[in-house]
Design a protein around this motif. Structure first.
Motif, mmCIF file in Angstrom:
data_model
loop_
_atom_site.group_PDB
_atom_site.id
_atom_site.type_symbol
_atom_site.label_atom_id
_atom_site.label_comp_id
_atom_site.label_asym_id
_atom_site.label_seq_id
_atom_site.Cartn_x
_atom_site.Cartn_y
_atom_site.Cartn_z
ATOM 1 N N SER A 115 17.136 109.042 100.998
ATOM 2 C CA SER A 115 17.194 107.580 101.114
ATOM 3 C C SER A 115 16.970 107.135 102.560
ATOM 4 C CB SER A 115 18.513 107.038 100.575
ATOM 5 O OG SER A 115 19.594 107.603 101.271
ATOM 6 N N GLU A 116 17.475 107.897 103.513
ATOM 7 C CA GLU A 116 17.239 107.568 104.929
ATOM 8 C C GLU A 116 15.753 107.666 105.266
ATOM 9 O OE1 GLU A 116 19.165 108.769 109.197
ATOM 10 O OE2 GLU A 116 18.597 110.441 107.896
ATOM 11 N N GLU A 117 15.095 108.707 104.783
ATOM 12 C CA GLU A 117 13.662 108.889 105.027
ATOM 13 C C GLU A 117 12.855 107.777 104.364
ATOM 14 O OE1 GLU A 117 13.849 113.759 105.410
ATOM 15 O OE2 GLU A 117 13.247 112.855 103.509
ATOM 16 N N GLU A 118 13.245 107.396 103.143
ATOM 17 C CA GLU A 118 12.556 106.297 102.459
ATOM 18 C C GLU A 118 12.689 104.994 103.239
ATOM 19 O OE1 GLU A 118 13.862 106.018 98.405
ATOM 20 O OE2 GLU A 118 12.754 107.822 97.808
ATOM 21 N N ALA A 119 13.835 104.762 103.850
ATOM 22 C CA ALA A 119 14.032 103.550 104.653
ATOM 23 C C ALA A 119 13.099 103.547 105.863
ATOM 24 C CB ALA A 119 15.487 103.436 105.097
ATOM 25 N N VAL A 120 12.939 104.701 106.495
ATOM 26 C CA VAL A 120 12.009 104.812 107.632
ATOM 27 C C VAL A 120 10.580 104.549 107.156
ATOM 28 C CG1 VAL A 120 11.024 106.385 109.358
ATOM 29 C CG2 VAL A 120 13.494 106.385 108.926
ATOM 30 N N GLN A 127 -2.152 109.556 101.034
ATOM 31 C CA GLN A 127 -2.027 110.324 99.786
ATOM 32 C C GLN A 127 -0.738 111.142 99.802
ATOM 33 O OE1 GLN A 127 -5.081 113.312 99.354
ATOM 34 N NE2 GLN A 127 -4.282 114.041 97.401
ATOM 35 N N VAL A 128 -0.436 111.767 100.920
ATOM 36 C CA VAL A 128 0.759 112.593 101.035
ATOM 37 C C VAL A 128 2.020 111.750 100.864
ATOM 38 C CG1 VAL A 128 2.146 113.975 102.640
ATOM 39 C CG2 VAL A 128 -0.323 114.380 102.457
ATOM 40 N N ILE A 129 2.127 110.667 101.602
ATOM 41 C CA ILE A 129 3.351 109.857 101.554
ATOM 42 C C ILE A 129 3.546 109.236 100.176
ATOM 43 C CG2 ILE A 129 2.488 107.638 102.415
ATOM 44 C CD1 ILE A 129 5.688 109.247 103.663
ATOM 45 N N GLN A 130 2.448 108.826 99.546
ATOM 46 C CA GLN A 130 2.557 108.255 98.204
ATOM 47 C C GLN A 130 3.030 109.313 97.205
ATOM 48 O OE1 GLN A 130 -1.386 106.542 98.063
ATOM 49 N NE2 GLN A 130 -0.564 104.489 98.385
ATOM 50 N N GLN A 131 2.573 110.536 97.356
ATOM 51 C CA GLN A 131 3.030 111.605 96.464
ATOM 52 C C GLN A 131 4.514 111.882 96.695
ATOM 53 O OE1 GLN A 131 0.457 114.977 95.946
ATOM 54 N NE2 GLN A 131 2.129 116.309 95.330
ATOM 55 N N TRP A 132 4.934 111.939 97.959
ATOM 56 C CA TRP A 132 6.350 112.160 98.245
ATOM 57 C C TRP A 132 7.214 111.066 97.630
ATOM 58 C CZ3 TRP A 132 5.802 113.255 104.195
ATOM 59 C CH2 TRP A 132 5.354 114.556 104.383
ATOM 60 N N LEU A 133 6.745 109.821 97.727
ATOM 61 C CA LEU A 133 7.509 108.709 97.170
ATOM 62 C C LEU A 133 7.565 108.786 95.647
ATOM 63 C CD1 LEU A 133 6.252 105.840 99.492
ATOM 64 C CD2 LEU A 133 8.572 106.811 99.443
ATOM 65 N N SER A 134 6.445 109.061 95.022
ATOM 66 C CA SER A 134 6.414 109.104 93.558
ATOM 67 C C SER A 134 7.224 110.269 93.004
ATOM 68 C CB SER A 134 4.975 109.157 93.040
ATOM 69 O OG SER A 134 4.393 110.417 93.329
ATOM 70 N N GLU A 135 7.300 111.367 93.755
ATOM 71 C CA GLU A 135 8.050 112.547 93.306
ATOM 72 C C GLU A 135 9.499 112.534 93.788
ATOM 73 O OE1 GLU A 135 5.797 115.886 94.722
ATOM 74 O OE2 GLU A 135 4.246 115.623 93.194
ATOM 75 N N LYS A 136 9.904 111.455 94.459
ATOM 76 C CA LYS A 136 11.280 111.342 94.984
ATOM 77 C C LYS A 136 11.621 112.539 95.881
ATOM 78 C CE LYS A 136 12.183 107.704 92.432
ATOM 79 N NZ LYS A 136 11.765 106.445 92.975
ATOM 80 N N TYR A 191 0.212 103.002 104.809
ATOM 81 C CA TYR A 191 0.899 104.208 104.363
ATOM 82 C C TYR A 191 0.783 105.340 105.389
ATOM 83 C CZ TYR A 191 2.333 102.570 99.787
ATOM 84 O OH TYR A 191 2.977 101.905 98.770
ATOM 85 N N SER A 192 -0.331 105.431 106.078
ATOM 86 C CA SER A 192 -0.451 106.470 107.106
ATOM 87 C C SER A 192 0.489 106.171 108.274
ATOM 88 C CB SER A 192 -1.892 106.628 107.585
ATOM 89 O OG SER A 192 -2.330 105.508 108.313
ATOM 90 N N THR A 193 0.667 104.894 108.596
ATOM 91 C CA THR A 193 1.634 104.514 109.621
ATOM 92 C C THR A 193 3.039 104.903 109.177
ATOM 93 O OG1 THR A 193 0.223 102.696 110.367
ATOM 94 C CG2 THR A 193 2.553 102.586 110.982
ATOM 95 N N ALA A 194 3.345 104.706 107.905
ATOM 96 C CA ALA A 194 4.650 105.097 107.360
ATOM 97 C C ALA A 194 4.844 106.609 107.465
ATOM 98 C CB ALA A 194 4.764 104.641 105.908
ATOM 99 N N PHE A 195 3.810 107.370 107.141
ATOM 100 C CA PHE A 195 3.842 108.832 107.241
ATOM 101 C C PHE A 195 4.154 109.254 108.675
ATOM 102 C CE2 PHE A 195 1.446 112.695 108.307
ATOM 103 C CZ PHE A 195 1.885 113.596 107.354
ATOM 104 N N GLU A 196 3.407 108.690 109.622
ATOM 105 C CA GLU A 196 3.584 109.044 111.022
ATOM 106 C C GLU A 196 4.951 108.600 111.544
ATOM 107 O OE1 GLU A 196 0.128 107.220 112.728
ATOM 108 O OE2 GLU A 196 -1.159 108.929 112.224
#
Length: 140
Positions: free
Chosen positions: A67-72, A54-63, A95-100
């Motif tokens: 760009s470096e963080e988005e690539a990670v 939920q957290v990572i999806q919110q960060w992505l949707s809110e930009k 998505y939780s793996t992406a967050f971590e």
């Protein structure tokens, strides 16, 4: 660690999981909670896959990410892991793996201020959204 960006995403997620768990434990202790069973139950609210997703999806949707963080995050989300835990969906796990992975990257890259900012924001998002569990931590 010369270049954390060259590490495998699952290695970044491995360290990111530990970093976030420690941050959450410190946060809960600072609230004055001392019963170990209660601490564990409250910590799960923050560190479970659905809350992190939920957290990572919110960060992505809110930009909210660079760009470096988005690539990670993309690399972490697309990482091939051997198995998915039974108690979560494949999407939430990815998505939780992406967050971590993001937190692990920032930690190993010594981006301490950004790491702390994102982890504190993650706590706020989880508390507002109940982490998908209907459970809030009483911060009084």
């Amino acid at each position: 660690m010369d270049k954390p960006s060259e590490l495998k995403s699952l290695a970044l997620a491995y360290i990111g999981d530990a970093v976030y768990e420690m941050h959450i434990r410190e946060y809960l202790i600072k609230l004055g909670n001392v019963k170990v069973q209660q601490l564990h139950q409250q910590a799960v609210t923050y560190v479970k896959a659905t809350a992190q997703a939920q957290v990572i999806q919110q960060w992505l949707s809110e930009k909210h990410l660079t760009s470096e963080e988005e690539a990670v995050v993309r690399r972490g989300r697309n990482a091939k892991s051997g198995s998915i835990p039974k108690n979560t969906s494949v999407q939430a796990y990815k998505y939780s793996t992406a967050f971590e992975a993001l937190l692990g990257f920032l930690y190993l890259d010594h981006q301490t201020e950004r790491l702390t900012e994102l982890m504190d924001t993650a706590i706020t998002i989880t508390e507002k959204g109940d982490g998908g569990n209907g459970t809030r931590v009483d911060s009084r």
